[in-house]
Design an enzyme around this catalytic site. Structure first.
Site, PDB file in Angstrom:
ATOM      1  N   GLY A 158       0.851  -1.009  -0.048  1.00 29.77           N
ATOM      2  CA  GLY A 158       0.104   0.118   0.001  1.00 29.77           C
ATOM      3  C   GLY A 158       1.357   1.569   0.006  1.00 29.77           C
ATOM      4  O   GLY A 158       1.249   1.901  -0.979  1.00 29.77           O
TER       5      GLY A 158
ATOM      6  N   SER B  28       4.555  -5.961  -4.513  1.00 32.02           N
ATOM      7  CA  SER B  28       4.041  -4.439  -4.420  1.00 32.02           C
ATOM      8  C   SER B  28       5.082  -3.823  -3.001  1.00 32.02           C
ATOM      9  O   SER B  28       6.016  -3.305  -3.219  1.00 32.02           O
ATOM     10  CB  SER B  28       2.296  -3.862  -3.870  1.00 32.02           C
ATOM     11  N   TYR B  29       4.079  -2.323  -2.190  1.00 28.65           N
ATOM     12  CA  TYR B  29       4.588  -1.853  -1.354  1.00 28.65           C
ATOM     13  C   TYR B  29       5.965  -2.524  -0.202  1.00 28.65           C
ATOM     14  O   TYR B  29       6.632  -2.565   0.235  1.00 28.65           O
ATOM     15  CB  TYR B  29       3.913  -0.903  -0.698  1.00 28.65           C
TER      16      TYR B  29
ATOM     17  N   ASP C 121       1.643  -5.703 -15.615  1.00 30.24           N
ATOM     18  CA  ASP C 121       1.463  -4.694 -14.949  1.00 30.24           C
ATOM     19  C   ASP C 121       2.316  -3.451 -15.669  1.00 30.24           C
ATOM     20  O   ASP C 121       3.577  -3.002 -16.068  1.00 30.24           O
ATOM     21  CB  ASP C 121       2.531  -5.125 -13.576  1.00 30.24           C
TER      22      ASP C 121
ATOM     23  N   HIS D 299      -0.097  -6.829 -11.858  1.00 26.94           N
ATOM     24  CA  HIS D 299       1.037  -6.560 -10.163  1.00 26.94           C
ATOM     25  C   HIS D 299       0.416  -7.450  -9.459  1.00 26.94           C
ATOM     26  O   HIS D 299       1.230  -8.368  -8.584  1.00 26.94           O
ATOM     27  CB  HIS D 299      -0.632  -5.167  -9.684  1.00 26.94           C
TER      28      HIS D 299
END
Length: 472
Positions: A90, A186-187, A386, A438
């Protein structure tokens, strides 16, 4: 009584006291495990062969910060399987809402938001999987100090994730000493690297492997702002998503700066790029977006605020289904959720957390460089459709590490079809997954299961078995 007998009796008393203490602690752990055990989930019209547990671990007593976890044992012979922690990023997004409910978990949510179906490609077919909502304010995780939601950051998150693990192993002592791996997307490129570093430092400080940490695997991960932006612009241009002129201006005016601190000149070019790209899902550019999407803001401005929407069997609106399901009172009761404010709603991503994030380094490549020499098994994977953290970005970051190549670029196969490509470096393996966005386990669940099985076994991705045919 002789001195020798006195010393022996004292030693015996201390030993018995310690054994009694250990037995007491083990009994408390068993009792807490039973309190956390999930018997059956609402909407679960099928049985499972594994045990699973959900609850809280307090990571800061003074402020009342507690992190929510959901632990699912392997569906076969869990005592022989490793333990894997999965983190979504996030920052501010739920590992339960994404990782478990639409990616690697066994329980996925149907369109009605009330019924579950069994994921045949769950990663608990390969390992015991632990999901963690981190930091406080994410998912069901909470703090008794309301201002904590406004003061999260990378440093505190890493420290409290480590604290969570140490406390969790106290609750589940049967998993102490088990081979342990970190994973995420991701994050979580930040989360996993920073937690890996914290575990290594903790083990060295204590002079023993308090946590039997073996390595980590991350997908479409935020690693380095400069390379991520450089790769993103090139990816969009190479696929014909933006014009030549816009591509040149992005490289000139945006200067690879964080988009939330972009100059007006950069913002102007970004607006042009968004208009040229059109109404697509940036997280999976070849599949249609959810028309009822809760938030359609371009990832160019909020690339760190969520982790994707799509799933297979194809349904672009899974975020909404999970939002309905995890807000059901009966679901929260089954998962032993702590409710301190009934007006608060469960969210897949809490944007209050992301908007008030306090510290985030521009790069974690420095941590990579330190960990590459620590004997850990390190894999990076990337879905190649992605546009948020594209394969080009990850390749630039890996190239900057200047690692010697062990095995050159090649295709890997799944059921006789090319599943993607890979290259093996000294200390690191890079794997791409063909046709995935993603969230690799969501778009290509079967291939993702092959990926995690190869990673955990320490084997390379499968090659094509050539069959020779002889004429009669």
């Amino acid at each position: 009584m002789s001195t020798l007998n006195w010393v022996f009796n004292c030693f015996l008393i201390i030993l018995i006291a310690r054994l009694n203490l250990i037995c007491c602690i083990d009994q408390q752990s068993k009792e807490q495990q039973q309190l956390d055990r999930v018997l059956k989930l609402p909407g679960q019209n099928f049985s499972v062969s594994f045990e699973h547990y959900a609850g809280y671990v307090t990571v800061n007593k003074e402020y009342g910060r507690a992190l929510f976890y959901w632990f699912l044992e392997a569906d076969e012979d869990p005592s022989s399987k490793p333990l894997v922690l999965w983190l979504n990023g996030g920052p501010g997004c739920s590992s339960i809402g994404y990782g478990l409910a639409e990616e690697i978990g066994p329980f996925h949510v149907e369109k009605d938001g009330k019924t579950l179906y069994l994921n045949p490609y769950s990663w608990n077919k390969a390992a015991n999987i632990l999901f963690l909502d981190s930091p406080v304010g994410v998912g069901y995780s909470y703090s008794n100090t309301s201002s904590d939601i406004l003061s999260n950051g990378d440093i505190r998150t890493a420290a409290e994730n480590l604290e969570f693990l140490l406390r969790w192993f106290e609750r589940f002592p049967q998993y102490r000493g088990r081979d342990f791996y970190l994973s995420g997307e991701s994050y979580a490129g930040h989360y996993v690297l920073q937690l890996s570093q914290a575990i290594v430092k903790h083990n060295r400080k204590n002079g023993e492997e308090t946590i039997n940490f073996k390595g980590f695997i991350i997908g479409n991960a935020l690693i380095d702002d400069f390379h991520d932006h450089l790769g993103q612009f090139q990816y969009m241009w190479s696929l014909g998503m933006i014009s030549d002129q816009t591509f040149k201006q992005l490289n000139i005016y945006c200067d690879f700066q964080p988009f939330d601190h972009a100059s007006e000149s950069c913002n102007r070019v970004l607006r042009i790029a968004i208009k040229e790209i059109g109404d697509i899902d940036w997280y999976s550019i070849f599949t249609p977006p959810c028309r009822a999407n809760l938030s359609r803001i371009s990832p160019l401005w909020r690339r760190k605020n969520r982790v994707g929407l799509l799933r297979i069997p194809y349904d672009p609106c899974t975020q909404q289904h999970s939002t309905v399901y995890f807000n059901l009172p009966e679901v929260q009761s089954a998962l032993h959720v702590h409710i301190n404010d009934s007006s608060l709603k469960w969210k897949v991503c809490n944007h209050v957390v992301s908007k008030n994030w306090k510290d985030s380094p521009k790069s974690v490549l420095n941590i990579f460089r330190k960990l590459l020499h620590s004997g850990l098994r390190i894999w990076i994977f990337s879905g190649n459709s992605d546009a948020v953290i594209p394969v080009t970005s990850t390749r630039y970051s890996i190239q900057s590490l200047k690692l010697p190549t062990i095995s050159p670029w090649r295709a890997w196969y799944d059921d006789g079809q090319v599943g993607g490509w890979l290259q093996e470096y000294e200390g690191l393996t890079f794997v791409t997954v063909r046709g995935s966005g993603h969230e690799v386990p969501l778009h290509k669940p079967k291939q993702a299961l092959t990926l995690i099985k190869s990673y955990l076994s320490g084997n390379s991705m499968p090659i094509l078995e050539l069959v020779s045919y002889h004429s009669s």
